[in-house]
Motif scaffolding. Structure first.
Motif, PDB file in Angstrom:
ATOM      1  N   ARG A  12       5.459  -8.918 -39.373  1.00  0.00           N
ATOM      2  CA  ARG A  12       4.730  -8.944 -38.309  1.00  0.00           C
ATOM      3  C   ARG A  12       4.680  -8.501 -37.314  1.00  0.00           C
ATOM      4  O   ARG A  12       3.806  -8.081 -36.576  1.00  0.00           O
ATOM      5  CB  ARG A  12       5.124 -10.563 -37.885  1.00  0.00           C
ATOM      6  CG  ARG A  12       5.771 -11.647 -38.803  1.00  0.00           C
ATOM      7  CD  ARG A  12       5.409 -13.169 -38.200  1.00  0.00           C
ATOM      8  NE  ARG A  12       5.137 -13.502 -37.384  1.00  0.00           N
ATOM      9  CZ  ARG A  12       5.805 -14.610 -36.991  1.00  0.00           C
ATOM     10  NH1 ARG A  12       6.007 -15.080 -37.781  1.00  0.00           N
ATOM     11  NH2 ARG A  12       4.853 -15.352 -35.713  1.00  0.00           N
ATOM     12  N   TYR A  15       2.646  -5.449 -37.867  1.00  0.00           N
ATOM     13  CA  TYR A  15       1.196  -6.107 -37.525  1.00  0.00           C
ATOM     14  C   TYR A  15       0.879  -5.930 -36.138  1.00  0.00           C
ATOM     15  O   TYR A  15      -0.329  -5.932 -35.581  1.00  0.00           O
ATOM     16  CB  TYR A  15       0.567  -7.145 -38.272  1.00  0.00           C
ATOM     17  CG  TYR A  15      -0.694  -7.492 -38.249  1.00  0.00           C
ATOM     18  CD1 TYR A  15      -1.332  -6.955 -39.125  1.00  0.00           C
ATOM     19  CD2 TYR A  15      -1.014  -8.461 -37.673  1.00  0.00           C
ATOM     20  CE1 TYR A  15      -2.932  -7.493 -38.715  1.00  0.00           C
ATOM     21  CE2 TYR A  15      -2.282  -9.141 -37.414  1.00  0.00           C
ATOM     22  CZ  TYR A  15      -3.014  -8.363 -38.353  1.00  0.00           C
ATOM     23  OH  TYR A  15      -5.052  -8.757 -37.563  1.00  0.00           O
ATOM     24  N   ARG A  16       1.618  -6.864 -34.894  1.00  0.00           N
ATOM     25  CA  ARG A  16       1.528  -6.917 -33.510  1.00  0.00           C
ATOM     26  C   ARG A  16       1.412  -5.399 -33.094  1.00  0.00           C
ATOM     27  O   ARG A  16       1.292  -5.195 -32.416  1.00  0.00           O
ATOM     28  CB  ARG A  16       2.911  -7.366 -33.417  1.00  0.00           C
ATOM     29  CG  ARG A  16       2.688  -8.284 -31.537  1.00  0.00           C
ATOM     30  CD  ARG A  16       3.667  -8.717 -31.003  1.00  0.00           C
ATOM     31  NE  ARG A  16       4.668  -8.408 -31.479  1.00  0.00           N
ATOM     32  CZ  ARG A  16       6.432  -8.475 -31.044  1.00  0.00           C
ATOM     33  NH1 ARG A  16       6.387  -9.713 -30.607  1.00  0.00           N
ATOM     34  NH2 ARG A  16       7.047  -7.380 -31.394  1.00  0.00           N
ATOM     35  N   ASP A  17       2.450  -4.539 -33.541  1.00  0.00           N
ATOM     36  CA  ASP A  17       2.337  -3.185 -32.608  1.00  0.00           C
ATOM     37  C   ASP A  17       1.118  -2.544 -32.761  1.00  0.00           C
ATOM     38  O   ASP A  17       0.397  -2.066 -32.199  1.00  0.00           O
ATOM     39  CB  ASP A  17       3.562  -2.028 -32.829  1.00  0.00           C
ATOM     40  CG  ASP A  17       5.007  -3.092 -32.487  1.00  0.00           C
ATOM     41  OD1 ASP A  17       4.611  -4.492 -31.621  1.00  0.00           O
ATOM     42  OD2 ASP A  17       5.681  -3.009 -33.477  1.00  0.00           O
ATOM     43  N   GLU A  19      -1.600  -3.850 -34.745  1.00  0.00           N
ATOM     44  CA  GLU A  19      -2.804  -4.789 -34.645  1.00  0.00           C
ATOM     45  C   GLU A  19      -4.653  -4.225 -34.707  1.00  0.00           C
ATOM     46  O   GLU A  19      -5.408  -4.347 -35.597  1.00  0.00           O
ATOM     47  CB  GLU A  19      -2.903  -6.017 -33.622  1.00  0.00           C
ATOM     48  CG  GLU A  19      -3.932  -7.212 -34.251  1.00  0.00           C
ATOM     49  CD  GLU A  19      -3.633  -7.792 -34.082  1.00  0.00           C
ATOM     50  OE1 GLU A  19      -5.162  -9.049 -33.401  1.00  0.00           O
ATOM     51  OE2 GLU A  19      -3.015  -8.265 -32.605  1.00  0.00           O
TER      52      GLU A  19
END
Length: 361
Positions: A12, A15-17, A19
């Motif tokens: 997560r 993916y957040r970093d 995206e």
């Protein structure tokens, strides 16, 4: 369990970093899979099988909204049909236009459901998409899923019709082909059976999922899968539809396992720590039941620091230190290698020296 949650949190964070990079990447890969599927099912125009064309179309689909991705895939299908029977492509355009207007009017946010459902039907895992829609979305996804099922059966019918009318391009043959396509599509019992099964699963899974009960997600998956198998097996017996129960069972088991895995990664709920909260405002008094998610702190690396002891004295370099250490080791070895008689003589000499000093005094 702990390791899985740790890896989930790491994924997560990644993916957040990243995206902005990962979102176009998975859209690009998904586009390649869908276009490759269309080329395999229809595949009448060999130019569209060129790797450069597939790459360029997938690259465009990766950076455009999902609705345009639907248009790109529909364009590939139409070109294939046109290459096989140009007049038959007009009918396909009409069917696609009706489905697209219906989809765009009611469920524009479910574009990937519409595109993925034909592929899921080919892989015998339509239950997976139905479970995910019920768990993560709303019943409006039934329209997108239904359009995808119609597209799948339309592809199968087109393959049959194009094969039977190969080489015939007269107007009469095309009119007969239109009639055959429409009759086979309207009177397709298997298609309507799948439409009913998928709709029932989405509604039931959604209704169970929104209930304030423990393990609602897991219960919804199990009940939805059993309902799907029951509707299809009983429907095939009643309407005398030739099916493959073995592949249906295998696909359903795979769908349930994948649904459980996705649900755990997205919503790992800890029902042992349920909290009931009450609060109010000017208009209402609220009773809130909160189910916390499982949280695991990532293990931290412990670093041991070894303090180097500095040698003090008149030593100025490493060679002098080594010389002192070797002399000490040599003295220690000499003391252990001495014979007992030598040790006794040394002690006796010290004793005599002490007595002589006393006598002189």
């Amino acid at each position: 369990m702990t390791e899985i949650l740790v890896w989930r949190d790491k994924l997560r964070l990644i993916y957040r970093d990243y995206e902005k990079l990962l979102r176009p990447l998975w859209k690009f890969l998904l586009s390649i899979i869908i276009i490759f599927y269309i080329n395999q099912v229809l595949g009448y125009d060999h130019h569209l099988k060129n790797g450069l064309i597939i790459f360029a179309a997938s690259l465009v689909a990766a950076f455009v909204p999902a609705q345009f991705f639907v248009i790109i895939t529909a364009g590939f299908a139409l070109i294939h049909v046109y290459a096989a029977a140009s007049l038959l492509a007009l009918l396909v355009i009409g069917v696609f236009l009706v489905l697209f207007l219906l989809f765009e009017r009611f469920t524009p946010g479910y574009s990937y459901v519409l595109v993925l459902m034909p592929l899921a039907m080919s892989l015998q895992v339509p239950l997976l998409l139905a479970l995910l829609i019920g768990l993560l979305a709303e019943p409006a996804g039934i329209i997108a899923a239904g359009c995808g099922i119609i597209v799948f059966f339309l592809f199968q019918i087109l393959k049959t019709v194009v094969f039977t009318t190969a080489g015939e391009i007269t107007l009469e043959s095309m009119i007969v082909s239109y009639q055959n396509v429409m009759d086979m599509l309207i009177h397709n019992r298997a298609m309507f059976l799948y439409l009913a099964a998928i709709a029932f699963v989405i509604i039931v899974v959604y209704l169970i999922r929104i209930q304030a009960i423990a393990h609602a997600f897991q219960t919804a998956i199990l009940v939805g899968s059993l309902l799907f198998l029951t509707v299809l097996l009983i429907g095939e017996l009643i309407f005398k539809i030739d099916g493959s129960p073995v592949f249906l069972l295998i696909g359903s088991v795979v769908s349930v396992l994948l649904a459980f895995m996705i649900q755990f990664l997205l919503y790992p709920l800890d029902y042992s720590r349920i909290e009931t909260i009450q609060f109010d405002d000017d208009d209402y008094y609220y009773y809130v039941k909160a189910v916390p998610k499982m949280q695991v702190a990532a293990p931290r690396k412990q670093v041991k620091r070894i303090n180097v002891q500095h040698v003090t004295g008149n030593t100025t370099n490493l060679q002098e230190v080594q010389q002192k250490v070797s002399n000490q080791e040599k003295m220690t070895e000499d003391s252990f290698e001495a014979e007992p008689s030598e040790i006794f003589d040394r002690k006796l000499g010290k004793y005599r020296t002490k007595n002589e000093k006393k006598t002189i005094k």
